[in-house]
Scaffold this active site. Structure first.
Site, PDB file in Angstrom:
ATOM      1  N   ASP A  26      36.059  42.730  38.068  1.00 47.08           N
ATOM      2  CA  ASP A  26      35.243  41.761  37.269  1.00 47.08           C
ATOM      3  C   ASP A  26      36.111  41.691  35.971  1.00 47.08           C
ATOM      4  O   ASP A  26      36.664  42.108  35.256  1.00 47.08           O
ATOM      5  CB  ASP A  26      34.723  42.657  36.841  1.00 47.08           C
ATOM      6  CG  ASP A  26      33.163  41.176  35.889  1.00 47.08           C
ATOM      7  OD1 ASP A  26      33.861  40.324  35.726  1.00 47.08           O
ATOM      8  OD2 ASP A  26      31.962  42.019  35.396  1.00 47.08           O
ATOM      9  N   ASP A  30      31.146  39.777  33.689  1.00 48.37           N
ATOM     10  CA  ASP A  30      29.649  38.746  33.833  1.00 48.37           C
ATOM     11  C   ASP A  30      29.142  39.618  34.983  1.00 48.37           C
ATOM     12  O   ASP A  30      28.475  39.336  35.502  1.00 48.37           O
ATOM     13  CB  ASP A  30      29.747  38.166  34.492  1.00 48.37           C
ATOM     14  CG  ASP A  30      30.581  37.050  35.788  1.00 48.37           C
ATOM     15  OD1 ASP A  30      31.219  38.278  36.231  1.00 48.37           O
ATOM     16  OD2 ASP A  30      30.860  36.206  36.207  1.00 48.37           O
ATOM     17  N   ASP A  34      36.084  38.809  40.704  1.00 49.05           N
ATOM     18  CA  ASP A  34      36.810  37.742  40.789  1.00 49.05           C
ATOM     19  C   ASP A  34      38.167  37.943  41.365  1.00 49.05           C
ATOM     20  O   ASP A  34      38.585  38.350  40.959  1.00 49.05           O
ATOM     21  CB  ASP A  34      36.362  37.091  39.036  1.00 49.05           C
ATOM     22  CG  ASP A  34      36.036  37.905  37.690  1.00 49.05           C
ATOM     23  OD1 ASP A  34      37.581  38.429  38.475  1.00 49.05           O
ATOM     24  OD2 ASP A  34      35.404  37.922  37.285  1.00 49.05           O
ATOM     25  N   ASP A 206      36.936  35.129  61.296  1.00 48.15           N
ATOM     26  CA  ASP A 206      35.465  35.357  61.357  1.00 48.15           C
ATOM     27  C   ASP A 206      34.882  35.326  62.464  1.00 48.15           C
ATOM     28  O   ASP A 206      34.633  34.112  63.381  1.00 48.15           O
ATOM     29  CB  ASP A 206      34.517  34.991  60.533  1.00 48.15           C
ATOM     30  CG  ASP A 206      33.261  35.404  59.728  1.00 48.15           C
ATOM     31  OD1 ASP A 206      33.173  36.539  59.091  1.00 48.15           O
ATOM     32  OD2 ASP A 206      32.114  34.739  60.005  1.00 48.15           O
ATOM     33  N   GLU A 261      38.038  39.158  63.505  1.00 46.24           N
ATOM     34  CA  GLU A 261      36.933  39.607  64.235  1.00 46.24           C
ATOM     35  C   GLU A 261      36.126  39.343  65.929  1.00 46.24           C
ATOM     36  O   GLU A 261      35.471  38.432  65.782  1.00 46.24           O
ATOM     37  CB  GLU A 261      35.665  39.457  63.014  1.00 46.24           C
ATOM     38  CG  GLU A 261      34.159  40.097  63.100  1.00 46.24           C
ATOM     39  CD  GLU A 261      33.532  40.301  63.072  1.00 46.24           C
ATOM     40  OE1 GLU A 261      32.535  40.725  62.209  1.00 46.24           O
ATOM     41  OE2 GLU A 261      33.075  38.808  61.990  1.00 46.24           O
TER      42      GLU A 261
END
Ligand code: ISL
Length: 520
Positions: A26, A30, A34, A206, A261
């Protein structure tokens, strides 16, 4: 320097590390990970010794499926940063010699993507056919019996405004794209070009096996009705799409690659997705991930993977944990087993994929009902990485999910200072793997070993290593077995519990212990 033969492509000898950006680091406090957070932690990846990262989606998304529902493939979601942050991350990784794979989600978009908003606006919209629309069945119900993933609901949602159903193999907020429409394929190629032009080394793709559909949309067989359709969607229509993606990647300079995948739960069904060397460079192979901590089950998985992939010249992959499944520490039940599994994973012939946090020996977080956020029940394995022993572990006041158990003693800072830690084991074994051609590129032959154990020989020319894993909770003597005869006079290079490293191998394995052996 004279060449000694063909050099394997980078993705064959690489150790690839999956980062789930929300959960990794982070940067702005927050509570949500990120891209600047990842940039700030690259020293961890360098010390670990991984060759490449795969970043799960960080694109603009309504986050119904935490980024796998994309509303802008070429924009970064503000929660993760900006496109400039993505560029900087790619550049920083490259500066550290780490390649970058990004996630490509070709099968569906968010229902908030402008493409779908156009498609659902009217039956006559030019983008209507970018998705899969059908009229009701004669009984007024959905067009076929397909079931969505995550919860047993139909894979179709009725759109009141236009009076038709649209297909979604996942959430209703993830409508399936219609790859039979060449405009869709071209649009997805544009996305691929966008990221290749920004310098990424390739893609984790994906649900790649799910993009081609049966043109007749026939029902799934009655005995499978009620189960998700996704693991059944194995269609010839998909292969030309993959071949054209491959040609696009191959048209770029540098060694760009894609790992698919393929969520088909039989290695025999996965193998064809490598094509004749003209489809996927690598494919995930999930049956071993679902094998329990059991020698015979693992031996069978290794044999099956070898017998299906070797004859077609396909390079295997191995993965024990990811963002979709309970971590192997949790599945196998102890850190000792998870550590033995590290030497299993990194000792097999093929490309290992690590999931951030496994190098800390982390298990899944226990997520109380009021903090559950994932519709697929996968929050536990997505718990944030504890970077230090402080209360917030590097995540501001409160992270988006609870921390894993033992976060206070299993943080990166704790383990970096302790060579006996699980992190230390990962560092030693990744370094040993990189230094040994037998381990990162060699052939593999299973050896005879006692019940409850699996042992194999890796060899590349004169370089040889033997891996032996004890899957039982009792010590095992290798006396009189092929594995011991082969290791006479050999030395323990790495041991999962750190015991005896550098000493002559005594022929005995501790409970749930694995070793890498090298000639003395
Ligand atoms: O998550 C699963 C089992 O718990 C799998 O069935 C999973 O849905 C399958 O592996 C496909 O996963 C991928 O696509 C999904 C996304 O939710 C997953 O995170 C992603 O890995 C839809 O995009």
């Amino acid at each position: 320097m004279a060449s000694v033969g063909p050099v394997e492509p980078w993705w064959e000898s690489a150790v690839i590390y999956q980062i789930y950006p929300r959960s990794f680091s982070d940067g702005d406090g927050d509570g949500v990970g990120d891209l600047p957070g990842i940039r700030a932690r690259l020293d961890h990846l360098v010390r670990l010794g991984v060759d490449a990262v795969w970043l799960s989606p960080f694109y603009r998304s309504p986050m119904k499926d935490f980024g796998y529902d994309i509303s802008d493939h070429c924009g970064v979601d503000p929660v993760f940063g900006t496109l400039a942050d993505a560029d900087a991350l790619i550049a920083d990784c490259h500066a550290h010699g780490i390649r970058v794979l990004v996630d490509l989600v070709p099968g569906h978009t968010s229902d908030r993507h402008p493409w779908f908003e156009a498609a659902r606006s009217s039956r006559d919209d030019p983008k209507r056919d970018w998705y899969i629309w059908r009229d009701s069945a004669p009984d007024g119900g959905p067009p076929n019996n397909w079931v969505a993933a995550f919860s047993p609901v139909p894979a179709w949602t009725f759109d009141d405004a236009t009076g038709q159903w649209y297909l979604h193999q996942f959430l209703p907020e993830q409508p399936d794209l219609n790859w039979a429409n060449p405009e869709v394929e071209e649009a997805m190629h544009d996305v691929v070009r966008f990221w290749l032009d920004r310098g990424v080394d390739g893609f984790r793709i994906d649900v790649i096996h799910g993009i081609g559909k049966d043109p007749l949309l026939a029902d799934d067989p009655p005995e499978l009705a009620g189960l998700p359709h996704v693991p059944l969607n194995d269609r010839p229509e998909t292969h030309p799409y993959i071949r054209r993606l491959r040609a696009l990647l191959d048209s770029y300079p540098g060694e760009r690659m894609m790992v698919g995948e393929v969520y088909l739960l039989d290695t025999a069904l996965v193998a064809p997705y490598y094509g004749d060397g003209d489809e996927l460079h690598l494919s995930f192979n999930f049956p071993p991930l679902y094998a329990p901590w059991d020698a015979e089950r693992w031996r069978a998985q290794i044999e099956k993977t070898t017998s299906e992939l070797d004859p077609i010249g396909a390079w295997p992959t191995w993965v024990l944990s990811n963002h979709d499944n309970p971590r192997h520490r949790t599945r196998y039940g102890s850190e000792a087993r998870a550590r033995a599994a590290t030497l299993l994973l990194l000792g097999l012939r093929g490309t290992p994929f690590l999931y951030a946090g496994e190098e800390l020996g982390l298990g899944d977080a226990e997520v109380p009902p009021e903090r559950v956020v994932d519709p697929g029940g996968r929050d536990g394995c997505r718990a944030p990485i504890p970077w230090d022993p402080t209360h917030g572990h590097g995540w501001g006041d409160e992270a988006w999910l609870p921390f894993p158990p033992e976060a206070a003693t299993h943080s990166v800072a704790d383990q970096a200072a302790d060579p006996h830690s699980t992190l230390g084991l990962y560092q030693r074994s990744i370094a040993a793997r990189r230094a040994s051609a037998a381990l990162h590129a060699g052939d593999q032959r299973l050896l005879g070993s006692p019940p409850g154990t699996v042992g194999w020989l890796r060899s590349a020319g004169a370089d040889r290593r033997i891996v032996v894993v004890n899957f039982t909770d009792a010590p095992v003597d290798l006396d009189g077995t092929e594995a011991l005869a082969a290791t006479d006079g050999w030395v323990v290079e790495v041991a999962s519990d750190g015991q005896g490293e550098g000493a002559r191998f005594g022929g005995r394995l501790g409970p749930d212990q694995a070793v890498w052996l090298r000639p003395g």
